[in-house]
Design a protein around this motif. Structure first.
Motif, PDB file in Angstrom:
ATOM      1  N   PRO A 197       1.322   0.219 -15.146  1.00 15.84           N
ATOM      2  CA  PRO A 197       2.582  -0.537 -15.048  1.00 15.84           C
ATOM      3  C   PRO A 197       3.566   0.024 -14.023  1.00 15.84           C
ATOM      4  CG  PRO A 197       1.991  -0.222 -17.337  1.00 15.84           C
ATOM      5  CD  PRO A 197       1.046   0.617 -16.535  1.00 15.84           C
ATOM      6  N   VAL A 198       3.732   1.341 -14.004  1.00 16.89           N
ATOM      7  CA  VAL A 198       4.669   1.948 -13.060  1.00 16.89           C
ATOM      8  C   VAL A 198       4.154   1.790 -11.627  1.00 16.89           C
ATOM      9  CG1 VAL A 198       5.781   4.103 -12.368  1.00 16.89           C
ATOM     10  CG2 VAL A 198       5.486   3.573 -14.795  1.00 16.89           C
ATOM     11  N   THR A 199       2.846   1.909 -11.449  1.00 17.51           N
ATOM     12  CA  THR A 199       2.256   1.722 -10.127  1.00 17.51           C
ATOM     13  C   THR A 199       2.461   0.295  -9.641  1.00 17.51           C
ATOM     14  OG1 THR A 199       0.595   3.397 -10.614  1.00 17.51           O
ATOM     15  CG2 THR A 199       0.130   1.918  -8.797  1.00 17.51           C
ATOM     16  N   PHE A 200       2.268  -0.668 -10.523  1.00 24.61           N
ATOM     17  CA  PHE A 200       2.489  -2.072 -10.160  1.00 24.61           C
ATOM     18  C   PHE A 200       3.932  -2.307  -9.748  1.00 24.61           C
ATOM     19  CE2 PHE A 200       3.913  -6.304 -11.488  1.00 24.61           C
ATOM     20  CZ  PHE A 200       3.128  -7.076 -10.653  1.00 24.61           C
ATOM     21  N   GLU A 201       4.861  -1.795 -10.532  1.00 26.75           N
ATOM     22  CA  GLU A 201       6.280  -1.998 -10.226  1.00 26.75           C
ATOM     23  C   GLU A 201       6.672  -1.328  -8.916  1.00 26.75           C
ATOM     24  OE1 GLU A 201       8.298  -4.011 -11.699  1.00 26.75           O
ATOM     25  OE2 GLU A 201       6.867  -4.510 -13.270  1.00 26.75           O
ATOM     26  N   LEU A 236       8.136  -3.323  -5.731  1.00 29.10           N
ATOM     27  CA  LEU A 236       9.443  -2.912  -5.218  1.00 29.10           C
ATOM     28  C   LEU A 236       9.383  -2.614  -3.722  1.00 29.10           C
ATOM     29  CD1 LEU A 236      12.394  -2.067  -6.036  1.00 29.10           C
ATOM     30  CD2 LEU A 236      11.509   0.263  -6.072  1.00 29.10           C
ATOM     31  N   PHE A 237       8.404  -1.825  -3.295  1.00 27.55           N
ATOM     32  CA  PHE A 237       8.284  -1.496  -1.881  1.00 27.55           C
ATOM     33  C   PHE A 237       7.985  -2.742  -1.049  1.00 27.55           C
ATOM     34  CE2 PHE A 237       8.570   2.772  -3.067  1.00 27.55           C
ATOM     35  CZ  PHE A 237       8.542   3.602  -1.956  1.00 27.55           C
ATOM     36  N   THR A 238       7.138  -3.628  -1.570  1.00 26.20           N
ATOM     37  CA  THR A 238       6.805  -4.847  -0.833  1.00 26.20           C
ATOM     38  C   THR A 238       8.039  -5.738  -0.676  1.00 26.20           C
ATOM     39  OG1 THR A 238       4.556  -4.762  -1.689  1.00 26.20           O
ATOM     40  CG2 THR A 238       5.274  -6.844  -0.748  1.00 26.20           C
ATOM     41  N   ALA A 239       8.791  -5.907  -1.748  1.00 25.41           N
ATOM     42  CA  ALA A 239       9.976  -6.779  -1.692  1.00 25.41           C
ATOM     43  C   ALA A 239      11.019  -6.244  -0.714  1.00 25.41           C
ATOM     44  CB  ALA A 239      10.578  -6.920  -3.083  1.00 25.41           C
ATOM     45  N   PHE A 240      11.366  -4.970  -0.837  1.00 26.45           N
ATOM     46  CA  PHE A 240      12.370  -4.412   0.069  1.00 26.45           C
ATOM     47  C   PHE A 240      11.852  -4.355   1.503  1.00 26.45           C
ATOM     48  CE2 PHE A 240      14.475  -2.535  -3.749  1.00 26.45           C
ATOM     49  CZ  PHE A 240      15.690  -3.169  -3.564  1.00 26.45           C
ATOM     50  N   GLY A 241      10.595  -4.056   1.674  1.00 29.63           N
ATOM     51  CA  GLY A 241      10.016  -4.030   3.016  1.00 29.63           C
ATOM     52  C   GLY A 241      10.030  -5.392   3.675  1.00 29.63           C
ATOM     53  N   MET A 242       9.737  -6.439   2.911  1.00 26.51           N
ATOM     54  CA  MET A 242       9.728  -7.784   3.484  1.00 26.51           C
ATOM     55  C   MET A 242      11.139  -8.265   3.821  1.00 26.51           C
ATOM     56  SD  MET A 242       6.674  -8.311   3.932  1.00 26.51           S
ATOM     57  CE  MET A 242       6.861  -9.922   4.622  1.00 26.51           C
ATOM     58  N   VAL A 243      12.121  -7.899   3.007  1.00 33.42           N
ATOM     59  CA  VAL A 243      13.509  -8.254   3.337  1.00 33.42           C
ATOM     60  C   VAL A 243      13.919  -7.561   4.631  1.00 33.42           C
ATOM     61  CG1 VAL A 243      15.914  -7.957   2.602  1.00 33.42           C
ATOM     62  CG2 VAL A 243      14.211  -8.801   0.988  1.00 33.42           C
ATOM     63  N   PHE A 244      13.603  -6.279   4.752  1.00 30.54           N
ATOM     64  CA  PHE A 244      13.908  -5.531   5.971  1.00 30.54           C
ATOM     65  C   PHE A 244      13.188  -6.154   7.173  1.00 30.54           C
ATOM     66  CE2 PHE A 244      12.835  -2.052   8.909  1.00 30.54           C
ATOM     67  CZ  PHE A 244      14.112  -1.660   9.273  1.00 30.54           C
ATOM     68  N   LEU A 266       4.217  10.054  -7.056  1.00 31.40           N
ATOM     69  CA  LEU A 266       5.320  10.438  -7.936  1.00 31.40           C
ATOM     70  C   LEU A 266       4.834  10.683  -9.361  1.00 31.40           C
ATOM     71  CD1 LEU A 266       8.398  10.798  -8.385  1.00 31.40           C
ATOM     72  CD2 LEU A 266       8.432   8.374  -8.990  1.00 31.40           C
ATOM     73  N   ILE A 267       4.036   9.787  -9.889  1.00 30.47           N
ATOM     74  CA  ILE A 267       3.535   9.947 -11.256  1.00 30.47           C
ATOM     75  C   ILE A 267       2.627  11.164 -11.347  1.00 30.47           C
ATOM     76  CG2 ILE A 267       2.175   8.891 -13.091  1.00 30.47           C
ATOM     77  CD1 ILE A 267       3.024   6.170 -11.931  1.00 30.47           C
ATOM     78  N   ASN A 268       1.738  11.302 -10.389  1.00 26.65           N
ATOM     79  CA  ASN A 268       0.812  12.433 -10.400  1.00 26.65           C
ATOM     80  C   ASN A 268       1.573  13.750 -10.310  1.00 26.65           C
ATOM     81  OD1 ASN A 268      -1.780  13.592 -10.473  1.00 26.65           O
ATOM     82  ND2 ASN A 268      -1.829  13.705  -8.250  1.00 26.65           N
ATOM     83  N   TYR A 269       2.568  13.814  -9.456  1.00 30.42           N
ATOM     84  CA  TYR A 269       3.335  15.049  -9.314  1.00 30.42           C
ATOM     85  C   TYR A 269       4.094  15.383 -10.598  1.00 30.42           C
ATOM     86  CZ  TYR A 269       6.829  18.395  -7.833  1.00 30.42           C
ATOM     87  OH  TYR A 269       7.626  19.501  -7.758  1.00 30.42           O
ATOM     88  N   THR A 270       4.796  14.390 -11.161  1.00 30.82           N
ATOM     89  CA  THR A 270       5.614  14.675 -12.335  1.00 30.82           C
ATOM     90  C   THR A 270       4.785  14.905 -13.593  1.00 30.82           C
ATOM     91  OG1 THR A 270       5.907  12.326 -12.740  1.00 30.82           O
ATOM     92  CG2 THR A 270       7.625  13.443 -11.488  1.00 30.82           C
ATOM     93  N   LEU A 327       0.829  -1.208   0.000  1.00 37.16           N
ATOM     94  CA  LEU A 327       0.000   0.000   0.000  1.00 37.16           C
ATOM     95  C   LEU A 327       0.867   1.263   0.000  1.00 37.16           C
ATOM     96  CD1 LEU A 327      -3.008   0.732   0.071  1.00 37.16           C
ATOM     97  CD2 LEU A 327      -2.808   0.877   2.550  1.00 37.16           C
ATOM     98  N   THR A 328       1.969   1.225   0.739  1.00 32.57           N
ATOM     99  CA  THR A 328       2.903   2.351   0.747  1.00 32.57           C
ATOM    100  C   THR A 328       3.531   2.530  -0.636  1.00 32.57           C
ATOM    101  OG1 THR A 328       3.387   1.929   3.067  1.00 32.57           O
ATOM    102  CG2 THR A 328       4.950   3.299   1.864  1.00 32.57           C
ATOM    103  N   GLY A 329       3.908   1.423  -1.272  1.00 33.46           N
ATOM    104  CA  GLY A 329       4.480   1.497  -2.614  1.00 33.46           C
ATOM    105  C   GLY A 329       3.489   2.031  -3.625  1.00 33.46           C
ATOM    106  N   LEU A 330       2.244   1.578  -3.542  1.00 35.61           N
ATOM    107  CA  LEU A 330       1.206   2.065  -4.441  1.00 35.61           C
ATOM    108  C   LEU A 330       1.002   3.565  -4.260  1.00 35.61           C
ATOM    109  CD1 LEU A 330      -1.824   0.506  -5.751  1.00 35.61           C
ATOM    110  CD2 LEU A 330      -2.348   2.388  -4.231  1.00 35.61           C
TER     111      LEU A 330
END
Length: 174
Positions: A99-103, A107-115, A73-77, A64-67
């Motif tokens: 696609p960018v939202t999915f990625e 990304l946030f889920t993967a790094f968050g789970m490793v942490f 980021l997309i909306n701002y840019t 949810l944080t990654g989404l």
């Protein structure tokens, strides 16, 4: 202050034997700290009494944080910082952002789970692990009992472990 923890370590040969021994030892009023196995044993976590894990909740929150971050980021840019009309589409073209939202979510889920894995298992640089018996990574099943959390004496617990099928009972201090 240098305090040491004293553990009784029971070594077992068979997975069914250690699963039966967990219920037998707990039935005699001994609190089991952990059971280390070379492979997962179905039902062992519930037999020991571990609560249900909250890892899926953490994964959902990281996603949810990654989404949210990807959408921001997309909306701002694309809408505020540098709006461009691409192919006659609106500035706010949500289907193109999927696609960018999915990625970003992955990304946030993967790094968050490793942490989360490293923090929940106390695996940080400089941390020395408690290794009760190296054979637990090969072919033995290790039941550890913290003597500081049990009211029974060391001799009583040793007899209970031997009666439950332990081939060895050792004392470890950390």
């Amino acid at each position: 202050m240098n305090t040491t923890e004293k553990y009784l370590v029971g070594v077992y040969d068979d997975e069914d034997e250690v699963l039966h021994a967990v219920t037998e030892v707990k039935g005699k009023g001994v609190k089991i700290e952990e059971v280390y196995t070379p492979f997962p044993i179905h039902g062992l976590d519930t037999a020991i009494g571990h609560p249900r894990t909250r890892i899926p909740i953490a994964a959902f929150l990281f996603g949810l944080t990654g989404l949210t971050c990807a959408q921001f980021l997309i909306n701002y840019t694309m809408v505020f910082d540098w709006p461009m009309i691409i192919g006659g589409k609106d500035f706010f073209a949500l289907p193109d952002w999927i696609p960018v939202t999915f990625e970003g979510t992955v990304l946030f889920t993967a790094f968050g789970m490793v942490f989360t894995f490293f923090v929940s298992n106390s695996l940080w640089p400089g941390k020395t692990p408690k290794t009760f018996d190296l054979r637990s990574t090969d072919d033995k099943f290790i039941m550890t009992i913290n003597m500081g959390t049990n009211k029974k004496s060391e001799a009583e617990i040793e007899e209970i472990l031997k009666a439950s099928g332990a081939i060895e009972v050792n004392v470890k201090q950390f």
